[in-house]
Structure formats: C-alpha cells, structure tokens
Design an enzyme around this catalytic site. Structure first.
Site, PDB file in Angstrom:
ATOM      1  N   ASP A  29       0.845  -1.193   0.000  1.00 29.05           N
ATOM      2  CA  ASP A  29       0.000   0.000   0.000  1.00 29.05           C
ATOM      3  C   ASP A  29       0.879   1.242   0.000  1.00 29.05           C
ATOM      4  O   ASP A  29       1.997   1.212  -0.507  1.00 29.05           O
ATOM      5  CB  ASP A  29      -0.942  -0.052   1.210  1.00 29.05           C
ATOM      6  CG  ASP A  29      -2.318   0.494   0.901  1.00 29.05           C
ATOM      7  OD1 ASP A  29      -2.414   1.706   0.638  1.00 29.05           O
ATOM      8  OD2 ASP A  29      -3.300  -0.270   0.928  1.00 29.05           O
ATOM      9  N   HIS A  61      -3.783   6.124   2.845  1.00 28.65           N
ATOM     10  CA  HIS A  61      -4.546   4.936   2.465  1.00 28.65           C
ATOM     11  C   HIS A  61      -4.056   3.695   3.209  1.00 28.65           C
ATOM     12  O   HIS A  61      -4.851   2.923   3.764  1.00 28.65           O
ATOM     13  CB  HIS A  61      -4.444   4.740   0.959  1.00 28.65           C
ATOM     14  CG  HIS A  61      -5.335   3.685   0.391  1.00 28.65           C
ATOM     15  ND1 HIS A  61      -5.001   2.346   0.369  1.00 28.65           N
ATOM     16  CD2 HIS A  61      -6.566   3.773  -0.187  1.00 28.65           C
ATOM     17  CE1 HIS A  61      -5.978   1.653  -0.193  1.00 28.65           C
ATOM     18  NE2 HIS A  61      -6.942   2.490  -0.546  1.00 28.65           N
ATOM     19  N   SER A 233     -11.279  -1.009  -1.158  1.00 23.25           N
ATOM     20  CA  SER A 233     -10.022  -1.045  -0.399  1.00 23.25           C
ATOM     21  C   SER A 233     -10.285  -1.180   1.093  1.00 23.25           C
ATOM     22  O   SER A 233      -9.471  -1.764   1.822  1.00 23.25           O
ATOM     23  CB  SER A 233      -9.217   0.240  -0.639  1.00 23.25           C
ATOM     24  OG  SER A 233      -8.639   0.254  -1.909  1.00 23.25           O
TER      25      SER A 233
END
Length: 288
Positions: A29, A61, A233
């Site tokens: 990520d 994120h 996600s």
C-alpha cells in the site's frame, strides 16, 4: 469499526478470545504511519518508493487499511492482535509503478516462510482491460504466493456497478476478491454502486465475498486522529482480518480451505445477485 463488526456478525468470536494473535499479515500500500492505535502491531516496514527506513505514510490509504485490519487501541480493528508488515509500493498520490509492486511481491515470495507470513492484503487495483506484461507478472506472483500457502485477499475495485468491472489482480481465479456490501448507501466521495462486479473475461464470478466498505472510520496518518474513507479497499481488510481470526483458531488451514470456508459461511441477503454473500464472521469461525 463497532458498526462494521455488527454488520458482519462478529459478536461471539471476540467473547471467545479470538483476536488474530500472532497471525502475520503483509499489506502492499502507501506505507504505514505509527498511529498510537497501531504501532504495537507493526513488526516490519519496507519502502520500495523512496527507500526510507522509518515507517511513514504520505498518503494515508495504507494507514487506514492497516487500522481496519489490526488497530489495537482506542479503535480496534478486525484482528487487533495480528502482526503487520507494511510494504510501501504506492506514492503520495496513491498511485505507483507496477515495477515497485513486483519488487514488493518478490520480496514476500522470498521471505514469507522464514518470517511466518500467512496473509497478504492487496487493496490495490489496475483498470480492467488488456493486461500488460507487468500486470500479468503481478498476477503470476500473487498466484504463486497462494500456491505457497499465503492467503491473498484483494479488492474488487471501484469501477462498478457494470458487469466485468473487477480490477486486476482481483480477476485471478485463485485469490479472494472482496466487494463492498454497502456500496449503494450514500457513499459521499463514491457514487452509489461503485463496487466492481464480474464476471471476469474467463467467466469467473467475482467478487467472491462482500463486506462493509462505505464511510469506514479508521486511522488517519496524522497524530492520533481518525478519518473516514469508502471503497473496496476498505472492505478488503475487513475480510482479511476475519480470516486472521480463523487462522488463529485453526493455523493449519491452507488458502483454498479458507476460501471454501468463506463460501460455506457467507450470508446470502435478499436481492443479492453478485458474490457468494456477505461476510459472516461468527459463521466462519464456527466452521473452522
């Protein structure tokens, strides 16, 4: 996260003492910020973008995903005692070069046995269409990890709701692909029905399993703050964390066995036309 746990019926497993203890998970990520709710779970960090040694996340994120997976502080993730190795393969803008993803996956393939890595959370997707050589290599590496005993959980992508909108590598027939069960609720930054849908070009039903992914509150990459995000996600670490609980209960389960247990335990809801159903954690652990 309390709302998410209620939606996936994860009431009994925590009372029984399952926390994902010592199950080691890798995320590919944007990195990880050592948030007070997460720092005790982070046991490794590698940066394939700027080659820095200290943990960081210049996008947020990866920290948000890691919090959903295994935060263990004021906020508790799905598997609050799982161990996290964060590989930074995406940059500040959330994008990245496929070559960095390949290097990260090659590292996992080379070291997963010695480090006891059991799972890989891949909340990243490439736009559907013809796969180029590097994207095919990513698919091959993920499937090799799967065959080697690492359970790979990927996102279906946010290009739905039309047919054939699941992103790579979620189109792989081997990995577990996760869609959002609540993508038609008011998602804010996402349009309704955003979750990628199959079938794939090879007529495989995807995603296999759904979990909450809309307006999920998790860890922010600044201070001790929290933020809200939506997308498949976010649904992916919900499923990955649930599988970490299952592996704690039965460490001998191979990826294909975990996938079968997901199929057998999924909760089918009225009007659902995609996937096996919604994640049901209590059902899952009752079967393992």
């Amino acid at each position: 996260m309390n709302r998410v746990k209620q939606l996936v019926h994860a009431e009994n497993v925590y009372r029984m003492g399952y926390t994902g203890k010592n199950i080691r998970v890798v995320t590919l990520d944007t990195g990880v910020y050592l948030h007070p709710d997460l720092r005790q779970n982070v046991v490794g960090f590698l940066d394939f973008v700027a080659m820095k040694r200290a943990c960081y996340d210049d996008n947020g994120h990866g920290t948000h995903v890691g919090g959903i997976l295994c935060a263990n502080g004021r906020m508790k993730g799905m598997a609050p005692q799982a161990q996290l190795i964060a590989l930074k393969v995406l940059g500040k803008d959330g994008g990245g070069q496929t070559e960095r993803v390949i290097r990260g996956l090659q590292w996992v393939l080379a070291h997963h046995k010695e480090l006891g890595i059991r799972m890989l959370n891949f909340s990243v997707g490439f736009l559907p269409g013809a796969l180029d050589r590097e994207q095919k290599q990513i698919m091959e590496l993920l499937e090799q990890l799967w065959d080697d005993g690492v359970t790979v959980v990927t996102a279906a992508g946010n290009n739905g709701p039309g047919a054939g909108t699941v992103t790579a590598p979620g189109i792989s027939r081997k990995v577990i692909t996760v869609g959002a069960s609540d993508d038609r609720s008011s998602p804010g930054e996402r349009r309704g029905g955003y979750s990628g849908s199959g079938p794939t070009g090879c007529c495989i039903m995807k995603p296999e399993i759904l979990a909450p992914g809309t307006n999920i509150v998790s860890l922010d990459h600044h201070g001790a703050l929290y933020s809200r995000k939506s997308g498949t996600s976010m649904a992916t670490p919900v499923v990955c964390g649930a599988l970490a609980l299952a592996l704690q209960k039965n460490p001998k389960l191979r990826p294909e066995e975990l996938k079968l247990k997901l199929y057998e335990s999924a909760r089918k809801e009225t009007g659902m036309s995609m996937a096996w159903g919604v994640l049901d954690v209590d059902n899952l652990l009752a079967l393992v």
